[in-house]
Design a protein around this motif. Structure first.
Motif, PDB file in Angstrom:
ATOM      1  N   MET A   1       0.951  -1.225  -0.083  1.00  0.00           N
ATOM      2  CA  MET A   1       0.102   0.162   0.030  1.00  0.00           C
ATOM      3  C   MET A   1       0.773   1.267   0.050  1.00  0.00           C
ATOM      4  O   MET A   1       0.766   2.247  -0.711  1.00  0.00           O
ATOM      5  CB  MET A   1      -0.846  -0.093   1.162  1.00  0.00           C
ATOM      6  CG  MET A   1      -1.669   1.262   1.437  1.00  0.00           C
ATOM      7  SD  MET A   1      -3.130   1.286   2.404  1.00  0.00           S
ATOM      8  CE  MET A   1      -4.438   0.503   1.417  1.00  0.00           C
ATOM      9  N   PHE A   2       1.788   1.197   0.779  1.00  0.00           N
ATOM     10  CA  PHE A   2       2.567   2.444   1.002  1.00  0.00           C
ATOM     11  C   PHE A   2       4.143   2.433   0.282  1.00  0.00           C
ATOM     12  O   PHE A   2       4.724   3.513   0.229  1.00  0.00           O
ATOM     13  CB  PHE A   2       3.012   2.818   2.435  1.00  0.00           C
ATOM     14  CG  PHE A   2       1.433   3.197   3.277  1.00  0.00           C
ATOM     15  CD1 PHE A   2       0.722   4.028   2.999  1.00  0.00           C
ATOM     16  CD2 PHE A   2       1.086   1.988   4.270  1.00  0.00           C
ATOM     17  CE1 PHE A   2      -0.364   4.224   3.639  1.00  0.00           C
ATOM     18  CE2 PHE A   2       0.104   2.317   4.968  1.00  0.00           C
ATOM     19  CZ  PHE A   2      -0.764   3.103   4.678  1.00  0.00           C
ATOM     20  N   GLY A   3       4.330   1.518  -0.190  1.00  0.00           N
ATOM     21  CA  GLY A   3       5.773   1.651  -1.402  1.00  0.00           C
ATOM     22  C   GLY A   3       6.978   1.172  -0.267  1.00  0.00           C
ATOM     23  O   GLY A   3       7.998   1.214  -1.063  1.00  0.00           O
ATOM     24  N   ALA A   4       6.785   0.845   0.706  1.00  0.00           N
ATOM     25  CA  ALA A   4       8.184   0.504   1.317  1.00  0.00           C
ATOM     26  C   ALA A   4       7.533  -0.129   2.897  1.00  0.00           C
ATOM     27  O   ALA A   4       6.426   0.004   3.223  1.00  0.00           O
ATOM     28  CB  ALA A   4       8.726   1.679   1.681  1.00  0.00           C
ATOM     29  N   PRO A   5       8.478  -1.003   3.428  1.00  0.00           N
ATOM     30  CA  PRO A   5       7.796  -1.672   4.415  1.00  0.00           C
ATOM     31  C   PRO A   5       7.634  -0.715   5.761  1.00  0.00           C
ATOM     32  O   PRO A   5       8.317   0.460   5.606  1.00  0.00           O
ATOM     33  CB  PRO A   5       9.395  -2.586   4.858  1.00  0.00           C
ATOM     34  CG  PRO A   5       9.983  -2.637   3.826  1.00  0.00           C
ATOM     35  CD  PRO A   5       9.773  -1.523   2.814  1.00  0.00           C
ATOM     36  N   PRO A   6       7.281  -0.967   6.931  1.00  0.00           N
ATOM     37  CA  PRO A   6       6.800  -0.098   7.730  1.00  0.00           C
ATOM     38  C   PRO A   6       8.001   1.010   8.204  1.00  0.00           C
ATOM     39  O   PRO A   6       7.935   2.343   8.346  1.00  0.00           O
ATOM     40  CB  PRO A   6       6.357  -0.848   9.122  1.00  0.00           C
ATOM     41  CG  PRO A   6       5.758  -2.296   8.515  1.00  0.00           C
ATOM     42  CD  PRO A   6       6.639  -2.284   7.189  1.00  0.00           C
ATOM     43  N   VAL A   7       9.020   0.309   8.684  1.00  0.00           N
ATOM     44  CA  VAL A   7      10.178   1.233   9.236  1.00  0.00           C
ATOM     45  C   VAL A   7      10.722   2.171   8.245  1.00  0.00           C
ATOM     46  O   VAL A   7      11.032   3.378   8.640  1.00  0.00           O
ATOM     47  CB  VAL A   7      11.404   0.080   9.879  1.00  0.00           C
ATOM     48  CG1 VAL A   7      12.431   0.894  10.392  1.00  0.00           C
ATOM     49  CG2 VAL A   7      10.709  -0.593  11.048  1.00  0.00           C
ATOM     50  N   ARG A   8      11.120   1.750   7.406  1.00  0.00           N
ATOM     51  CA  ARG A   8      11.642   2.584   6.084  1.00  0.00           C
ATOM     52  C   ARG A   8      10.402   3.588   5.754  1.00  0.00           C
ATOM     53  O   ARG A   8      10.868   4.581   5.579  1.00  0.00           O
ATOM     54  CB  ARG A   8      12.012   1.843   4.957  1.00  0.00           C
ATOM     55  CG  ARG A   8      12.848   2.444   4.107  1.00  0.00           C
ATOM     56  CD  ARG A   8      13.193   1.857   2.478  1.00  0.00           C
ATOM     57  NE  ARG A   8      13.301   0.216   2.898  1.00  0.00           N
ATOM     58  CZ  ARG A   8      12.964  -0.493   1.551  1.00  0.00           C
ATOM     59  NH1 ARG A   8      12.766   0.054   0.503  1.00  0.00           N
ATOM     60  NH2 ARG A   8      13.107  -1.546   1.626  1.00  0.00           N
ATOM     61  N   ASP A   9       9.199   3.148   5.619  1.00  0.00           N
ATOM     62  CA  ASP A   9       8.421   4.220   5.263  1.00  0.00           C
ATOM     63  C   ASP A   9       8.196   5.439   6.302  1.00  0.00           C
ATOM     64  O   ASP A   9       8.140   6.469   5.916  1.00  0.00           O
ATOM     65  CB  ASP A   9       6.963   3.508   4.858  1.00  0.00           C
ATOM     66  CG  ASP A   9       5.836   4.410   4.776  1.00  0.00           C
ATOM     67  OD1 ASP A   9       5.871   5.030   3.883  1.00  0.00           O
ATOM     68  OD2 ASP A   9       4.826   4.558   5.746  1.00  0.00           O
ATOM     69  N   VAL A  10       8.241   4.894   7.513  1.00  0.00           N
ATOM     70  CA  VAL A  10       8.132   5.764   8.632  1.00  0.00           C
ATOM     71  C   VAL A  10       9.211   6.831   8.476  1.00  0.00           C
ATOM     72  O   VAL A  10       9.177   8.108   8.907  1.00  0.00           O
ATOM     73  CB  VAL A  10       7.837   5.228   9.970  1.00  0.00           C
ATOM     74  CG1 VAL A  10       7.934   6.281  11.100  1.00  0.00           C
ATOM     75  CG2 VAL A  10       6.375   4.666   9.857  1.00  0.00           C
TER      76      VAL A  10
END
Length: 315
Positions: A276-285
């Motif tokens: 959905m956001f284009g990157a895994p959670p840690v990297r996206d945040v």
């Protein structure tokens, strides 16, 4: 209408303080971006966006909408979308005006207009060309930012005129759906509201259909028409949006957040989050926090330039 739009551009440019500036007129915001943006997932509100310059695109499920200057976008249902500014530059930044819908004001206005039945349920997103009368009403509203003492008296009247122009326009049927207490969309939004409030819980479609006053087959069909998603897809999208918010606001680990929003598998959560956001959670945040810091720095620099002695002397 060209002169109207040019003056609106000048007003937005002068009063905007970043990508989104909440104004002293309740429910009205100014939008500005000097660069295109990466696709960003979010939830729609009951709102519209009048585009003055540049272009945006937004997608939900299989639906994709593109709108630029001379057009406005409306959202009359709360659904997860992915949007981006697709045309903007330092020379010609994206410029727009956000306008949130007041359901009570809509219902009051509709009661004074000719009788109109409950329209067939339709997609909660739409785009239409901007009529000259609508642009003129927005111009008179945004001019009030230079006359703040007049806002309490004149803004409510001008906002009412904007709602009237929208109801008279091609998106009017959509707006009527959010105003009628017993409309098909109102009943569907009751089920959507329950899903958002209880997003960590499993659900039965039969219960949601009963909540909306529909048969299961009609509920499935109307849900897909209005949101472009199935109920399961809607819940998943909302869970992921909440997970992103929690990761940004609290110093929690991805696994803990996954369980907090209703996932039983951390690996499944990570896969669906990245999809959905284009990157895994840690990297996206981490990317989001960097963007927020950069945006704050840019706004701070702009404020310092505006309030510097040299700027004041030259104004």
């Amino acid at each position: 209408m060209a002169d109207t739009v040019d003056e609106l551009k000048a007003l937005v440019t002068r009063h905007a303080r970043g990508p989104r500036t909440e104004t002293t007129i309740c429910g009205v915001s100014l939008l500005q971006s000097r660069t295109t943006t990466e696709p960003t997932a979010g939830m729609t509100e009951l709102t519209m966006c009048l585009v003055l310059q540049g272009e945006k695109d937004i997608s939900c499920g299989v639906n994709a909408l593109v709108y630029g200057e001379g057009h406005y976008f409306v959202a009359t249902i709360e659904i997860p979308v992915v949007g981006r500014i697709s045309r903007a530059s330092r020379r010609e930044p994206f410029l727009g005006i956000g306008f949130n819908f007041d359901q009570a004001a809509l219902a009051e206005l509709i009661a004074e207009m000719p009788e109109s039945g409950d329209p067939d349920l339709m997609c909660g997103l739409g785009i239409s060309p901007t009529q000259p009368e609508l642009a003129d009403a927005f111009l008179r509203l945004i001019r009030l930012l230079d006359r703040p003492d007049e806002i309490p008296v004149l803004a409510p009247m001008l906002k009412r005129e904007i709602l009237f122009r929208l109801l008279q326009g091609p998106q009017g049927a959509k707006l009527r759906q959010i105003a009628y207490a017993g409309s098909r969309q109102s009943n569907l939004r009751r089920a959507l509201g329950w899903m958002r409030e209880n997003y960590t819980e499993p659900f039965k479609v039969e219960d949601l259909a009963r909540m909306a006053g529909m048969s299961v087959s009609v509920f499935h069909r109307q849900f897909k028409v209005a949101t472009s998603l199935t109920p399961i897809q809607y819940q998943k999208s909302f869970r992921l949006h909440e997970a992103r918010r929690l990761l940004l606001e609290k110093a929690g680990d991805a696994a803990g957040v996954a369980f907090a929003v209703g996932y039983e598998s951390v690996s499944q959560f990570s896969r669906e989050y990245a999809r959905m956001f284009g990157a895994p959670p840690v990297r996206d945040v981490a990317r989001l926090k960097t963007t927020q810091t950069s945006s704050y720095t840019d706004r701070r620099k702009a404020a310092l330039v505006e309030t510097s002695p040299a700027t004041r002397e030259g104004s």
